[in-house]
Design an enzyme around this catalytic site. Structure first.
Site, mmCIF file in Angstrom:
data_model
loop_
_atom_site.group_PDB
_atom_site.id
_atom_site.type_symbol
_atom_site.label_atom_id
_atom_site.label_comp_id
_atom_site.label_asym_id
_atom_site.label_seq_id
_atom_site.Cartn_x
_atom_site.Cartn_y
_atom_site.Cartn_z
ATOM 1 N N HIS A 562 0.823 -1.224 0.000
ATOM 2 C CA HIS A 562 0.000 0.000 0.000
ATOM 3 C C HIS A 562 0.856 1.273 0.000
ATOM 4 O O HIS A 562 0.319 2.374 -0.191
ATOM 5 C CB HIS A 562 -0.915 0.036 1.225
ATOM 6 C CG HIS A 562 -1.956 -1.039 1.240
ATOM 7 N ND1 HIS A 562 -2.808 -1.262 0.185
ATOM 8 C CD2 HIS A 562 -2.263 -1.966 2.187
ATOM 9 C CE1 HIS A 562 -3.605 -2.283 0.486
ATOM 10 N NE2 HIS A 562 -3.287 -2.736 1.684
ATOM 11 N N ASP A 599 -3.933 -10.636 -2.421
ATOM 12 C CA ASP A 599 -4.202 -10.130 -1.081
ATOM 13 C C ASP A 599 -5.657 -9.664 -1.071
ATOM 14 O O ASP A 599 -6.195 -9.292 -2.130
ATOM 15 C CB ASP A 599 -3.256 -8.956 -0.771
ATOM 16 C CG ASP A 599 -3.315 -8.496 0.669
ATOM 17 O OD1 ASP A 599 -2.403 -8.844 1.440
ATOM 18 O OD2 ASP A 599 -4.272 -7.780 1.024
ATOM 19 N N HIS A 601 -6.717 -7.008 -0.132
ATOM 20 C CA HIS A 601 -6.750 -5.576 -0.422
ATOM 21 C C HIS A 601 -5.843 -5.248 -1.604
ATOM 22 O O HIS A 601 -4.744 -5.790 -1.724
ATOM 23 C CB HIS A 601 -6.320 -4.780 0.821
ATOM 24 C CG HIS A 601 -7.094 -5.165 2.043
ATOM 25 N ND1 HIS A 601 -6.539 -5.922 3.059
ATOM 26 C CD2 HIS A 601 -8.382 -4.951 2.387
ATOM 27 C CE1 HIS A 601 -7.451 -6.132 3.988
ATOM 28 N NE2 HIS A 601 -8.584 -5.555 3.612
ATOM 29 N N ASP A 686 -4.667 -12.555 4.376
ATOM 30 C CA ASP A 686 -5.963 -12.018 4.812
ATOM 31 C C ASP A 686 -7.127 -12.477 3.930
ATOM 32 O O ASP A 686 -8.261 -12.043 4.115
ATOM 33 C CB ASP A 686 -5.925 -10.485 4.878
ATOM 34 C CG ASP A 686 -5.321 -9.845 3.650
ATOM 35 O OD1 ASP A 686 -5.003 -10.572 2.688
ATOM 36 O OD2 ASP A 686 -5.160 -8.610 3.643
#
Length: 786
Positions: A562, A599, A601, A686
């Site tokens: 990120h 992932d 995200h 995740d």
């Protein structure tokens, strides 16, 4: 029966447009030059013969009873045109050879008939346009009128086309072709939309195929149904035609074969050498069209005469009522022909490959069966050979070889087929075997616990402790080697991040809790830990690029995907995977590399860093509509980077099989086309079914499946070189259990079964709307996408 009154009605219809021709025909009818044949002189019960001078032309009985006089009008015009041209040629050259004269007169008759039919179709469209304009004088610009004018122009263009050469002689690069294949064993054929031209219509008129007289073909243009008319072309000539129709009912879509005919039963005495298998090839083309373009269709439907029942049931159709048949799954020659199409066509939709893979086991069973009929055995053997062919897909070949290895002792041709597979270069059934002996490199260090030490946070030191625990599992003992990480230098960090941002993080060293944004913080040792995370990736890449390992995993924190050039976000400080990519560029001059981000995200920081460049191919598979709100399908890169950012957002609740399909049908094929020197994987835990920060449903077994498919992608695209870097994952149980499943796959410890992987490879993804959207957006950039 054909009567003189029928002939008179046809001549009267011609008189409305061609009175002079009609006058001559009426005179010939009155003098007996045009007359009926007696029943004893009838040559074929499917044809209605009559005399025209010294000739015995005919009309197709079905065409006549179904459509009335149009087919009779066309035959009369052809005969008149030939007669008129013969007289002209005789006056020009009285001693000309009859054969030479026949070919010229044949074309003249067909051309006269075609002009008549074109004018008829054009007048019909003109009347339709005039009727609309009469009701509304300002309707000239409405879409319907524009559409009708476009159709009219196409028809008028046919009238003015003076080309004499058949336009099928060389169809190597013809964009109208949907599929290529083989008929008559060795003859190349094409399944294509009917190519409306003067030549093709003259050829269709000469063939006089049942159902497909010229007026019907032109009427397809008039009514706008020409997109449902298809042809089989081989030896530079039309071998068959088919017309389809959609069936639309509440909660049901079907594709009906309205009419089909091949030149094996053509009605022209001039019809040369019909090829064998054209009917099966046409059905194979329709099946491919269905699977490629019409996923909403449930089945193929047709109505057939009783005498054709044997043919249709042999290729997989099932009876549904009197003379009505449906097809869901092809059999026999049809399945073999589809396999030939898949091997011969440049681009084949993944759903076709998927179906062929599913059919390999039952073809193997037919080869094993002692009671298998000769025809079934022959077709099954031909299917298996085609599946092994170098032009067939790698997935289909691997599936076939795997089944052959399992059953070779029970198949009489087993050894011969495996020898053929070897000759075709298809014996690499275990793509990872060339690198499996190299030790797996693992980066892990207790210093990764130091970031956010003493702070209550989801991204905390226990994540590294969970990894340390799983690495001590007995089944992994001796399977991996620990790699010591180094610190990344500031000059290396600014390959990706701005100097201002790097200095900002440096100033946090030795300080207590510092917030970069609402969810990203640093503590006293975050500066050194973040540099150790990036450096740990560098150390892993050094090991792989030196050849001492081919794969490895950097279990580092803080995570990185990120983090953008000018700031951290989403628990991330420096972008470890992007820095790894830049390290490969600087240290090893790697020109092509691929990052796959898996992932919950979206890896927005990695995307931002490489969005404008073609130096890195970035593929992200993530949960849609989740943090950080980026990663839409339409985000494809800009400038040089157009097409090098591929986002595959998946619905909340997606499972491993959905991610697996994205790897099998998108990331994998694109990777094979791109051929990176190494694949880097931003890997988050995740996706775990019980993770607190996502809504995905991946189990530990699902993580094993994903890892196995990633290793397979690397085996086929980057000679097995692949480096995993840990990103998210906020359930300690998830990290332990999923991490162990991942490590077992990486270390070649028996884990997930090959059958489970095969089910994903062979799955039908037609109902996964997100994948279809991604393919639609990116097929202009990547040839492997349909």
């Amino acid at each position: 029966m054909l009567t003189r009154e029928n002939i008179r009605q046809a001549i009267d219809a011609i008189a409305k447009r061609e009175p002079e021709i009609a006058y001559t025909l009426h005179t010939m009818l009155g003098k007996g030059s045009i007359d009926l044949l007696s029943a004893s002189e009838t040559l074929d019960e499917k044809k209605l013969y009559f005399t025209f001078g010294d000739k015995k032309p005919f009309v197709n009985k079905y065409q006549f009873f179904a459509g009335g006089t149009p087919c009779l009008e066309q035959v009369l015009l052809i005969q008149y045109g030939e007669l008129a041209r013969t007289r002209d040629l005789f006056h020009l050259d009285p001693v000309a050879a009859p054969g030479k004269m026949a070919s010229k007169t044949d074309t003249a008759g067909l051309s006269l008939m075609l002009n008549y039919e074109i004018d008829l179709a054009a007048d019909l469209l003109k009347k339709n346009i005039a009727a609309i304009l009469k009701k509304n004088i300002q309707a000239d610009e409405i879409p319907l009128v524009k559409l009708l004018r476009n159709r009219l122009q196409k028809i008028l263009d046919l009238r003015n086309d003076s080309t004499d050469q058949i336009d099928f002689k060389d169809f190597e690069d013809d964009p109208r072709i949907l599929f290529r294949g083989v008929v008559d064993e060795y003859t190349m054929a094409a399944f294509m939309r009917f190519p409306f031209s003067r030549d093709s219509l003259i050829q269709a008129g000469r063939l006089n195929l049942e159902f497909f007289h010229v007026r019907f073909l032109l009427n397809c243009l008039v009514t706008g149904t020409d997109h449902m008319l298809f042809a089989c072309v081989a030896k530079g000539e039309i071998q068959g035609l088919i017309f389809l129709e959609m069936i639309r009912k509440l909660f049901y879509r079907g594709l009906e074969v309205k009419y089909v005919a091949t030149r094996g039963g053509a009605d022209s005495p001039l019809d040369p050498r019909p090829v064998k298998g054209a009917g099966t090839f046409i059905m194979a083309g329709v099946w491919g069209l269905w699977k490629s373009n019409l996923p909403e269709v449930k089945e193929l439907v047709l109505e057939s005469e009783i005498e054709a029942e044997k043919f249709y049931t042999a290729i997989g159709f099932h009876s549904r009522g009197l003379c009505r048949y449906t097809l869901k799954s092809p059999e026999g020659r049809l399945l073999t022909t589809i396999a030939a199409i898949a091997a011969s066509s440049e681009k084949i939709h993944p759903s076709i490959t998927s179906h062929l893979c599913k059919r390999v086991p039952d073809r193997i069973r037919l080869l094993k069966g002692k009671k298998t009929k000769n025809g079934q055995h022959r077709n099954a053997l031909a299917f298996i050979k085609l599946s092994l062919h170098p032009a067939s897909s790698d997935l289909l070949a691997r599936t076939t070889v795997t089944q052959l290895l399992k059953n070779k002792s029970r198949i009489p041709e087993g050894e011969a087929l495996l020898t053929l597979a070897k000759a075709f270069g298809r014996t690499q059934t275990e793509p990872l075997q060339t690198t499996s002996f190299l030790p797996v490199a693992i980066v892990i260090d207790k210093r990764y616990r130091n970031h956010l030490k003493g702070v209550a946070h989801l991204e905390n030191y226990r994540r590294i402790k969970a990894v340390e625990d799983l690495l001590t599992t007995e089944c992994l003992a001796g399977k991996w080697v620990k790699i010591a990480p180094r610190f990344a230098d500031k000059k290396e960090l600014i390959w990706v991040h701005t100097p201002e941002y790097v200095e900002k993080i440096e100033t946090t060293a030795g300080k207590g809790l510092t917030s970069l944004d609402f969810d990203t913080q640093t503590t006293e040792e975050s500066w050194s830990t973040a540099r150790l995370a990036a450096g740990g990736v560098f150390s892993l890449l050094d090991r792989i690029m030196s050849g001492r390992s081919s794969r490895g995993f950097a279990f580092v924190r803080p995570p990185g995907h990120h983090a953008g050039p000018a700031g951290g976000s989403g628990f991330c400080i420096f972008n470890n995977i992007a820095l790894g990519a830049k390290y490969l560029k600087h240290q090893y001059k790697v020109s092509k590399l691929m990052i796959i981000d898996i992932d919950a995200h979206h890896g927005n920081g990695t995307q931002e860093i490489f969005y404008n460049t073609d130096e890195v191919l970035f593929v992200s598979i993530h949960e849609s509509n989740s943090f950080p709100g980026t990663g839409r399908v339409e985000e494809t890169g800009s400038g040089k980077g157009q097409g090098f950012t591929i986002n595959i957002p998946l619905e909340k609740g997606s499972r491993a099989r959905d991610i697996g399909r994205a790897l099998c049908f998108l990331a994998g094929p694109i990777a094979q086309e791109y051929r990176p020197e190494i694949i880097l994987v931003s890997f988050g835990f995740d996706l775990y079914i019980h993770d607190r920060l996502s809504g995905m449903n991946v189990t530990p077994g699902g993580y094993a499946l994903i890892t196995a498919l990633l290793l397979e992608v690397a085996a086929h695209a980057s000679v097995g070189k692949i480096a995993f870097v840990m990103e998210g994952g906020y359930s300690l149980m998830g990290i332990r259990e999923c991490g162990l499943a991942v490590m077992k796959e990486i270390c070649n410890v028996p884990g997930i079964s090959e059958d489970k992987i095969d089910r994903v490879r062979k799955s039908d993804f037609s109902h996964l709307s997100n994948l279809k959207r991604v393919i639609e957006v990116h097929k202009k950039y990547w040839e492997v996408l349909w």
